[in-house]
Design a protein around this motif. Structure first.
Motif, PDB file in Angstrom:
ATOM      1  N   SER A 170       2.974   4.382  -9.696  1.00  0.00           N
ATOM      2  CA  SER A 170       1.880   3.416  -9.618  1.00  0.00           C
ATOM      3  C   SER A 170       1.247   3.201 -10.987  1.00  0.00           C
ATOM      4  N   ALA A 171       0.861   1.968 -11.244  1.00  0.00           N
ATOM      5  CA  ALA A 171       0.156   1.637 -12.481  1.00  0.00           C
ATOM      6  C   ALA A 171      -1.351   1.799 -12.336  1.00  0.00           C
ATOM      7  N   TYR A 172      -1.856   2.007 -11.107  1.00  0.00           N
ATOM      8  CA  TYR A 172      -3.296   1.983 -10.888  1.00  0.00           C
ATOM      9  C   TYR A 172      -3.845   3.173 -10.106  1.00  0.00           C
ATOM     10  N   ILE A 173      -3.060   3.736  -9.190  1.00  0.00           N
ATOM     11  CA  ILE A 173      -3.581   4.750  -8.278  1.00  0.00           C
ATOM     12  C   ILE A 173      -3.377   6.143  -8.859  1.00  0.00           C
ATOM     13  N   ALA A 174      -4.451   6.933  -8.896  1.00  0.00           N
ATOM     14  CA  ALA A 174      -4.386   8.284  -9.458  1.00  0.00           C
ATOM     15  C   ALA A 174      -3.484   9.179  -8.620  1.00  0.00           C
ATOM     16  N   LYS A 175      -2.955  10.191  -9.253  1.00  0.00           N
ATOM     17  CA  LYS A 175      -2.040  11.121  -8.567  1.00  0.00           C
ATOM     18  C   LYS A 175      -2.829  12.041  -7.637  1.00  0.00           C
ATOM     19  N   PRO A 176      -2.433  12.125  -6.368  1.00  0.00           N
ATOM     20  CA  PRO A 176      -3.101  13.060  -5.458  1.00  0.00           C
ATOM     21  C   PRO A 176      -2.864  14.498  -5.909  1.00  0.00           C
ATOM     22  N   SER A 177      -3.791  15.374  -5.576  1.00  0.00           N
ATOM     23  CA  SER A 177      -3.701  16.765  -6.039  1.00  0.00           C
ATOM     24  C   SER A 177      -2.497  17.487  -5.486  1.00  0.00           C
ATOM     25  N   TRP A 178      -1.966  17.016  -4.332  1.00  0.00           N
ATOM     26  CA  TRP A 178      -0.855  17.712  -3.705  1.00  0.00           C
ATOM     27  C   TRP A 178       0.509  17.235  -4.189  1.00  0.00           C
TER      28      TRP A 178
ATOM     29  N   PRO B  43       0.770  -1.239   0.000  1.00  0.00           N
ATOM     30  CA  PRO B  43       0.000   0.000   0.000  1.00  0.00           C
ATOM     31  C   PRO B  43       0.803   1.292   0.000  1.00  0.00           C
ATOM     32  N   ALA B  44       2.113   1.250  -0.233  1.00  0.00           N
ATOM     33  CA  ALA B  44       2.881   2.496  -0.279  1.00  0.00           C
ATOM     34  C   ALA B  44       2.376   3.423  -1.376  1.00  0.00           C
ATOM     35  N   THR B  45       1.800   2.863  -2.450  1.00  0.00           N
ATOM     36  CA  THR B  45       1.289   3.699  -3.532  1.00  0.00           C
ATOM     37  C   THR B  45      -0.130   4.179  -3.285  1.00  0.00           C
ATOM     38  N   SER B  46      -0.709   3.865  -2.141  1.00  0.00           N
ATOM     39  CA  SER B  46      -2.034   4.382  -1.822  1.00  0.00           C
ATOM     40  C   SER B  46      -2.023   5.906  -1.845  1.00  0.00           C
ATOM     41  N   GLN B  47      -3.088   6.493  -2.352  1.00  0.00           N
ATOM     42  CA  GLN B  47      -3.186   7.955  -2.365  1.00  0.00           C
ATOM     43  C   GLN B  47      -3.451   8.518  -0.973  1.00  0.00           C
ATOM     44  N   TYR B  48      -3.727   7.635  -0.001  1.00  0.00           N
ATOM     45  CA  TYR B  48      -4.089   8.086   1.336  1.00  0.00           C
ATOM     46  C   TYR B  48      -2.973   7.900   2.365  1.00  0.00           C
TER      47      TYR B  48
END
Length: 564
Positions: free
Chosen positions: A295-303, A254-259
């Motif tokens: 990440s191949a799947y997780i969208a880029k966070p706005s920040w 989960p390191a690539t999680s946006q959260y």
């Protein structure tokens, strides 16, 4: 599974120890330290070996999507069981980490750091007591309310004990103790290493009131992580950290999680400089080192604003993880006392504990954007790499942000506070524009807000016939030739930013006659309308839409009135 590292396909098969020769000075340092310990109480020993550093993974590598592995690496070249009671264990201890990261020696009272792990460590509390006694830290027990161990459902129905994950658990609780000795520790033991169980444990940690949750595990990305992300890690007002991986360059979840805050790993050594320490990217071999990647799947966070990765980029910050410069850990279930551990499993609880020293995030905040608001509050790691990549910052350290170490390592706690950093809006300048009168245009202008807020766009100086939408799309059909100075402004309501650029409209085939509008394919003309096109005047003789003056058969619609 992960084609970058074929060894991940093997389930619970022992890995051959990784070896790395030590520099001659390190060997000399060990000899001197050994002689000194016979006569004096030594300082904390740097983690060294006789001739080579060898490690073993605490946990089996994942064998299928959705299965995770702990990211703890245990040194096997050190034999510490025979240490005299007066001797200090090898590996960095609390005073080293406090010094290296400029941390307050106390603090954290009233804060709870939750540690999410799989399986049970039956000796977790007694081993924790031994570690804290060794370093003179206050007792942290179930009896005094400092330590709690629960299962993923919040009860005491603990999962099956596991010696590998027990090493991870010992590492986790010891790192919280080292960095935030006054913090309470909540150990949440998942029933298995499946993401569904570990994610349930994350939700349980938050439900128990923890504002800081460390996850020292990871696995390859797959299409299921997008749903897991919203189900397990979407907790505003909570700082969640995750280890970046121990298999060198490549993204892990989960390191690539946006959260979450993705935590990379460094090699940490003492140095004769103002800080007293130096750091570089941890990279032992082609298959052992800190993770990083796009990440191949997780969208880029706005920040997050790096330009080479269109999706979520890993990592955000970092801390020590190299087993050759590892930390002291006390473990008896699956171990026989003191050991030296490394891996990004050490870095994640370190960062979660620094965050606890900084204080709880504001309610509703996305805490993982805090470091991005305080980028000068970190020790910038500028040397080393964890593989080969393009763009180079994905795997190579440099000034400012980079994949392996993010913004760097903690320099105090200010990088993890909400703070009062000024909000800023940055508009990406599209550069000079050229178009032709009578020809439709479409240009999307983009911008970003440091606080992640939505933006509204406006513009001045647009060529006649063009307009901008509130979302930043410039569209329309230029009606006359000329050069304009355009300024586009994006505003969040509390901050704004602008970009200025030139826009040239040429006659081309669309006009050129003064006083006449250029012909437009999208306009409905009636008999008697006059336009300019191709340097000529044209008179409409019939009702038309889209008939190009001068084109074959257009004689029935347009009459050429001569050049301008």
């Amino acid at each position: 599974m992960d084609d970058r590292h074929p060894e991940r396909r093997t389930l619970r098969s022992p890995r051959s120890p990784r070896t790395r020769p030590l520099a001659p000075l390190a060997v000399l340092g060990l000899l001197v330290a050994s002689l000194s310990s016979a006569f004096t109480t030594p300082a904390v020993a740097l983690p060294t070996g006789a001739d080579a550093v060898t490690v073993t993974r605490s946990c089996a590598v994942p064998s299928r999507p959705g299965e995770e592995a702990c990211l703890a690496l245990k040194r096997t070249d050190l034999h510490q069981n025979a240490l005299s009671p007066q001797a200090t264990p090898s590996g960095y201890g609390p005073s080293d980490l406090v010094s290296a990261y400029n941390l307050p020696s106390g603090g954290g009272a009233g804060q709870t750091v939750a540690l999410v792990d799989a399986q049970d460590d039956p000796n977790a509390e007694s081993d924790l007591a031994a570690y804290r006694a060794q370093y003179g830290l206050p007792a942290c027990t179930t009896a005094n309310g400092c330590f709690r161990k629960i299962d993923e459902n919040g009860g005491a129905n603990y999962p099956t004990a596991d010696t590998g994950w027990s090493g991870e658990i010992s590492l986790d609780v010891d790192m919280v103790s080292a960095v935030c000795p006054n913090c309470h520790i909540l150990l949440v033991e998942a029933d298995s290493a499946n993401m569904s169980d570990l994610g349930t444990a994350v939700n349980q940690a938050v439900a128990q009131g923890a504002k800081f949750v460390s996850n020292s595990y990871g696995g390859s990305e797959d299409s299921s992580i997008t749903s897991a992300d919203s189900e397990y890690f979407d907790h505003p007002g909570v700082a969640i950290t995750a280890s970046a991986g121990d298999s060198d360059y490549g993204a892990e979840y989960p390191a690539t999680s946006q959260y979450v805050t993705a935590v990379g790993g460094t090699s940490l050594t003492k140095a004769a400089n103002a800080r007293g320490w130096s750091e570089s990217v941890w990279n032992t071999s082609a298959t052992e080192g800190t993770g990083s990647g796009c990440s191949a799947y997780i969208a880029k966070p706005s920040w997050q604003h790096d330009t080479g990765c269109a999706n979520r980029m890993e990592t955000d910050v970092s801390a020590v993880a190299d087993p050759a410069t590892g930390v002291a850990v006390y473990q008896t279930y699956g171990g026989s006392g003191w050991s030296v551990y490394g891996g990004t499993s050490a870095a994640s609880p370190i960062i979660a504990s620094v965050w606890a020293l900084a204080g709880a995030p504001n309610a509703g905040d996305r805490a993982n954007q805090y470091p991005y608001n305080h980028t000068s509050s970190f020790n910038d790691v500028t040397s080393g790499n964890n593989g080969s990549c393009s763009p180079s910052y994905f795997c190579t350290a440099g000034p400012g942000y980079d994949g392996p170490t993010g913004w760097g390592t903690p320099n105090g706690t200010s990088g993890f506070t909400a703070g009062t950093a000024a909000e800023s809006v940055t508009v990406t300048n599209p550069g000079g524009q050229s178009s032709t009168a009578g020809t439709a245009v479409s240009l999307q202008v983009s911008a970003s807000d440091s606080a992640g807020k939505a933006l509204t766009y406006s513009a001045t100086g647009l060529p006649a016939g063009l307009s901008i939408s509130s979302s930043g799309l410039i569209s329309g059909t230029p009606s006359a030739a000329g050069t304009s100075s355009v300024t586009v402004t994006a505003s969040s309501g509390t901050a704004s930013g602008s970009a200025a650029f030139g826009w040239t409209v040429s006659t081309g085939g669309g006009g050129g006659c003064a006083g006449l509008a250029a012909w437009s394919a999208g306009t409905s003309y009636v008999p008697g309308n006059q336009v300019s096109y191709g340097g000529h005047k044209w008179l409409s003789t019939w009702y038309s839409t889209g008939a190009t003056p001068g084109a074959p058969a257009s004689w029935s619609v347009w009459s050429d009135q001569g050049s301008c």
